[in-house]
Design a protein around this motif. Structure first.
Motif, short mmCIF file in Angstrom:
data_model
loop_
_atom_site.label_atom_id
_atom_site.label_comp_id
_atom_site.label_asym_id
_atom_site.label_seq_id
_atom_site.Cartn_x
_atom_site.Cartn_y
_atom_site.Cartn_z
N ILE A 52 0.83 -1.20 0.00
CA ILE A 52 0.00 0.00 0.00
C ILE A 52 0.87 1.26 0.00
CG2 ILE A 52 -1.82 1.28 1.21
CD1 ILE A 52 -2.78 -1.39 -0.01
N PRO A 99 -1.67 0.07 8.97
CA PRO A 99 -2.37 1.00 8.08
C PRO A 99 -1.94 2.45 8.35
CG PRO A 99 -3.87 0.11 9.74
CD PRO A 99 -2.57 -0.61 9.89
N VAL A 128 -4.76 -6.31 7.32
CA VAL A 128 -4.02 -5.09 7.01
C VAL A 128 -2.93 -4.93 8.07
CG1 VAL A 128 -5.66 -3.57 8.23
CG2 VAL A 128 -4.15 -2.62 6.46
N SER A 138 2.98 -0.31 4.99
CA SER A 138 1.60 -0.80 5.00
C SER A 138 1.37 -1.82 3.90
CB SER A 138 0.61 0.35 4.80
OG SER A 138 0.72 1.30 5.82
N PHE A 182 -6.79 2.69 1.09
CA PHE A 182 -7.35 1.36 1.32
C PHE A 182 -8.78 1.24 0.76
CE2 PHE A 182 -4.18 2.36 4.44
CZ PHE A 182 -3.40 1.23 4.52
N VAL A 230 -6.38 -6.48 11.85
CA VAL A 230 -5.44 -5.36 11.73
C VAL A 230 -4.26 -5.70 12.61
CG1 VAL A 230 -5.06 -2.90 12.11
CG2 VAL A 230 -7.33 -3.71 11.42
N LEU A 265 -11.17 3.41 8.21
CA LEU A 265 -11.27 2.04 7.67
C LEU A 265 -12.52 1.34 8.20
CD1 LEU A 265 -7.58 0.83 8.05
CD2 LEU A 265 -8.67 1.87 6.06
N VAL A 279 -1.66 -5.12 2.62
CA VAL A 279 -2.85 -5.92 2.84
C VAL A 279 -2.54 -7.32 2.35
CG1 VAL A 279 -5.27 -6.27 2.20
CG2 VAL A 279 -4.42 -3.95 2.64
N THR A 289 -5.92 7.20 10.10
CA THR A 289 -6.15 6.19 9.06
C THR A 289 -7.09 5.10 9.58
OG1 THR A 289 -3.99 6.60 8.05
CG2 THR A 289 -5.04 4.50 7.54
N ALA A 312 -6.97 6.76 4.91
CA ALA A 312 -7.90 5.69 4.58
C ALA A 312 -8.14 5.57 3.08
CB ALA A 312 -9.23 5.90 5.31
#
Length: 133
Positions: A38, A56, A53, A42, A63, A72, A90, A44, A86, A60
């Motif tokens: 990401i 993160p 995730v 970060s 994502f 998480v 989510l 996923v 962030t 946001a």
């Protein structure tokens, strides 16, 4: 049941350039893992119908392609790992959150704290279909 260890994925995420690509591969047990870098550290991970995730960070909006998360994992208290703004953006309605005690103590959102399970550095946690170590 074979366990899936995230240590390699957590370590390797720091060497992947953040991009829109995903990386998929099969495990020894035949399960498919897809990793989406990401931003910064970060990422996923999709594995056995779960979406995870890790750290993160970056807003946001990064994502938005994901409907929600099952797990998480927050690895540190620094802002590029634990980023409350962030997290607030989510979809964590059904998520469990794994974090060090310092993150739990610094989190001001009671709803998020109630979802948090402690895991210290060097610890292990059995997540059912997979394991964090």
């Amino acid at each position: 049941m074979k366990y899936f260890t995230l240590i390699f994925l957590l370590f390797s995420s720091y060497f992947m350039e953040a991009q829109e690509n995903s990386y998929s591969f099969d495990t020894e047990s035949g399960s498919k893992i897809t990793i989406y870098p990401i931003y910064h550290g970060s990422l996923v991970i999709e594995f056995q119908e779960e979406r995870i995730v890790v750290d993160p960070f970056g807003g946001a909006q990064r994502f938005e392609q994901f409907d929600g998360f099952d797990t998480v994992i927050i690895t540190d208290i620094h802002g590029d790992h634990f980023n409350p703004s962030t997290l607030e953006g989510l979809n964590l309605k059904n998520a469990r959150i794994i974090a060090p005690q310092a993150v739990i103590e610094r989190n001001k959102d009671a709803a998020l704290v109630s979802k948090m399970k402690r895991m210290d550095n060097g610890g292990n946690r059995d997540m059912g279909k997979w394991q964090i170590s």
